[in-house]
Design a protein around this motif. Sequence first.
Motif, PDB file in Angstrom:
ATOM      1  N   PHE A  18     -91.229   5.262   3.980  1.00  0.00           N
ATOM      2  CA  PHE A  18     -91.738   3.906   4.252  1.00  0.00           C
ATOM      3  C   PHE A  18     -93.184   3.962   4.757  1.00  0.00           C
ATOM      4  O   PHE A  18     -93.938   3.022   4.602  1.00  0.00           O
ATOM      5  N   TYR A  19     -93.526   5.075   5.403  1.00  0.00           N
ATOM      6  CA  TYR A  19     -94.829   5.149   6.063  1.00  0.00           C
ATOM      7  C   TYR A  19     -95.887   5.843   5.211  1.00  0.00           C
ATOM      8  O   TYR A  19     -96.995   6.051   5.674  1.00  0.00           O
ATOM      9  N   ILE A  20     -95.537   6.248   4.007  1.00  0.00           N
ATOM     10  CA  ILE A  20     -96.534   6.963   3.184  1.00  0.00           C
ATOM     11  C   ILE A  20     -96.776   6.194   1.886  1.00  0.00           C
ATOM     12  O   ILE A  20     -96.084   5.214   1.606  1.00  0.00           O
ATOM     13  N   THR A  21     -97.750   6.648   1.109  1.00  0.00           N
ATOM     14  CA  THR A  21     -98.088   5.927  -0.126  1.00  0.00           C
ATOM     15  C   THR A  21     -96.962   6.087  -1.148  1.00  0.00           C
ATOM     16  O   THR A  21     -96.188   7.057  -1.073  1.00  0.00           O
ATOM     17  N   PRO A  22     -96.866   5.152  -2.115  1.00  0.00           N
ATOM     18  CA  PRO A  22     -95.812   5.285  -3.121  1.00  0.00           C
ATOM     19  C   PRO A  22     -95.896   6.611  -3.877  1.00  0.00           C
ATOM     20  O   PRO A  22     -94.869   7.226  -4.166  1.00  0.00           O
ATOM     21  N   GLU A  23     -97.136   7.064  -4.177  1.00  0.00           N
ATOM     22  CA  GLU A  23     -97.281   8.330  -4.927  1.00  0.00           C
ATOM     23  C   GLU A  23     -96.661   9.472  -4.121  1.00  0.00           C
ATOM     24  O   GLU A  23     -95.858  10.248  -4.636  1.00  0.00           O
ATOM     25  N   ALA A  24     -97.048   9.545  -2.823  1.00  0.00           N
ATOM     26  CA  ALA A  24     -96.540  10.634  -1.982  1.00  0.00           C
ATOM     27  C   ALA A  24     -95.019  10.553  -1.861  1.00  0.00           C
ATOM     28  O   ALA A  24     -94.326  11.580  -1.900  1.00  0.00           O
ATOM     29  N   ALA A  25     -94.503   9.318  -1.731  1.00  0.00           N
ATOM     30  CA  ALA A  25     -93.055   9.139  -1.560  1.00  0.00           C
ATOM     31  C   ALA A  25     -92.296   9.640  -2.781  1.00  0.00           C
ATOM     32  O   ALA A  25     -91.335  10.414  -2.661  1.00  0.00           O
ATOM     33  N   ILE A  26     -92.727   9.221  -3.962  1.00  0.00           N
ATOM     34  CA  ILE A  26     -91.998   9.604  -5.180  1.00  0.00           C
ATOM     35  C   ILE A  26     -92.183  11.098  -5.458  1.00  0.00           C
ATOM     36  O   ILE A  26     -91.249  11.786  -5.869  1.00  0.00           O
ATOM     37  N   ILE A  27     -93.379  11.602  -5.199  1.00  0.00           N
ATOM     38  CA  ILE A  27     -93.637  13.041  -5.399  1.00  0.00           C
ATOM     39  C   ILE A  27     -92.687  13.863  -4.520  1.00  0.00           C
ATOM     40  O   ILE A  27     -92.075  14.835  -4.962  1.00  0.00           O
ATOM     41  N   MET A  28     -92.521  13.436  -3.264  1.00  0.00           N
ATOM     42  CA  MET A  28     -91.647  14.188  -2.349  1.00  0.00           C
ATOM     43  C   MET A  28     -90.178  14.073  -2.770  1.00  0.00           C
ATOM     44  O   MET A  28     -89.457  15.079  -2.820  1.00  0.00           O
ATOM     45  N   MET A  29     -89.759  12.850  -3.095  1.00  0.00           N
ATOM     46  CA  MET A  29     -88.351  12.652  -3.471  1.00  0.00           C
ATOM     47  C   MET A  29     -88.020  13.422  -4.756  1.00  0.00           C
ATOM     48  O   MET A  29     -86.951  14.028  -4.877  1.00  0.00           O
ATOM     49  N   ALA A  30     -88.939  13.367  -5.726  1.00  0.00           N
ATOM     50  CA  ALA A  30     -88.711  14.105  -6.980  1.00  0.00           C
ATOM     51  C   ALA A  30     -88.640  15.607  -6.688  1.00  0.00           C
ATOM     52  O   ALA A  30     -87.802  16.313  -7.244  1.00  0.00           O
TER      53      ALA A  30
END
Lengths: 157, 501
Positions: free
Chosen positions: B53-65
């Motif tokens: 929630f606290y990071i950019t969408p790119e960083a979020a999806i990159i981490m989850m992937a």
Amino acid sequence: MRPSDIGTGLLGLGLGLWLVYEGRDMGLGDLHEPGSGFILFWVGALMAALSALLAGSAVLAGAGGAAGADGSPFGERWRRVPLVLAYLVVYCALLEAVGFILLTIALLFLLFRTVDPQSWTKAVLYSVAITLAVYVLFGVGLGTQFPAGLLEPLLVG
Amino acid sequence: MDILGMLMAGFAVAFEPANLAYCFVGVFIGTLIGVLPGIGPVAAMSLLMPITFYITPEAAIIMMAGIYYGSMYGGSTTAILVNIPGEAASVVTTLDGYQMALQGRAGVALGVAAIGSFIAGTLAIVALMLVAPPLADFAVRFGPAEYFSLMVFGLAILSYVTHGSILKSLMMACIGLALGLVGIDSITAMPRLTFDRLELVDGVGLVPMIMGLFGIAEILFNIEGAQQRTVVKTRIGKLLPTVKDWIQCRWALLRGSAIGFVLGVLPGTGSVISSFVSYAVEKRFADDPSRFGKGAIEGVAGPEAANNAAAGGAFIPLLTLGIPTGVVTALLLGAFIIHGVEPGPLLMVNHPELFWGVIASMYIGNVMLLVLNLPLIGLWVQVLKVPYHILFPMILLFCMIGVYSVNGSVFDLYVMTGFGLFGYLMKKFGFEPAPLVLAYVLGPMLENNLRKALILSQGDLTTFVTKPISAVCLLLAAALLLSAVLPALRARREKIALDET
């Protein structure tokens, strides 16, 4: 089919019929303009039909002698499960009043003593160390707002 | 801009220090949870979702992937050294991987699994990069009727391949659909199934539900039985396979990559089925099939390549159609929605930096995984030695913190505990949670598209069968469900059926 499928089928049937009732209550609308309850109604109807089919098949299988083929689905140490669940419910109920740190130490202590019981010393040591590490990581590091509870004068100042 | 230009722009995004760091965190945690039996990628992704929630969408999806494909790597380590799959997709690796370890070839098995996974993962990303843009162009033609039918098809496939009775899978899908409808109706603003609780006005939370069904339920399931883990005692030995080993498994790697990618694209199949199919194919192609189960290197290389390629393939329906094909991609869809990004045909147009950034990060992530898996093997062996009775209270605590930190709501903790009990009982009585979760995520989209299609067609139900794409999807869904009740096909389904989670 398992003997328990009769029970789960009947439960599912009840749930399906309840969804049908709720769907109708909310308004079905018509095909030109489906209402709020339209899809709920049909999901409930499908659920009821599938559940009835499950229970019916289990009854028929039972009549053929298949009932009782499998024993209890629960393991030998099943008593730990309601115990851990009870800990969690009490934890939820007291979290805001007692606070994260004290309650988490207590929860972890109980968990360490319940499943493959550790010695009192080890259980206390692990509980305190893990709670403090987690509090520093999430509470201080990531800014998660945990309830202070009884420690409010100490933590909030 | 051509594909290469887009990819370069994607690399610029992926190489930003923050994105690089989140990619590393993702693949590291993915490997860790892949190594640890008892916690899978779904639980780990749910646990970390609040952080996104606290990071950019790119960083979020990159981490989850990264967590997702990282767990595919990590799972093989446990399968080879302990004979327990770290996650479901590594079940097959136990057959020959553990045998190789017993024969003193643990290092080679781990090496071929890691390098094979790297090769397959890279090939899958190249294929994803080439297939996704034309598919997204095609998907622009989809209207509400096509989307509705496609979602029905997705649910039918998942119910079909899920372990156990198809009746039970469909019942779970119905419960998931109903849960997805809880909250305010987006068209009439009427509250549905909220029981006058303010907390339910926005619906049942995805994070507490998933954490309960996959995290808490798994813990309850594990504490009921005795957890025995014995790490293989022999030396791990050298990690790099010999030239002879490579020659022996080269076709297995390529076939596994192709099988994994194709099956990964299909809804519901994913990593587990692809690894089983790859194993069966390798056994059939082998000169001496009797070697399988006794330490055949192809039995490790093929399935490991397949499960990693499937992880890449699974991104295609999500990124091009906006439709998840399993629980993991449903969680990724949740992460997209939380950040206000709508995955689908227009993702590449509206958010090219996100689309190509994620793809580029997967290249980088695969290199990171190779580095993590080979030199750090000793660390993973140590992790495996942590006893479960120490580990499980910590996992339980992380689940609770993960859920609480989303809204600071005790109600969410009750929801998680309730779903934990529900998930545990479901497992005991032969119900699988995967169709429930997918239906929950698809529920609101399915309802919206159904209602839109009916409004647009002025109440004409034939709109679903007169549009060719919609008709094909419904026909396939019906054929699949009907085939499950035919005795011969049912026996075959029960043989292959496995739950991805």
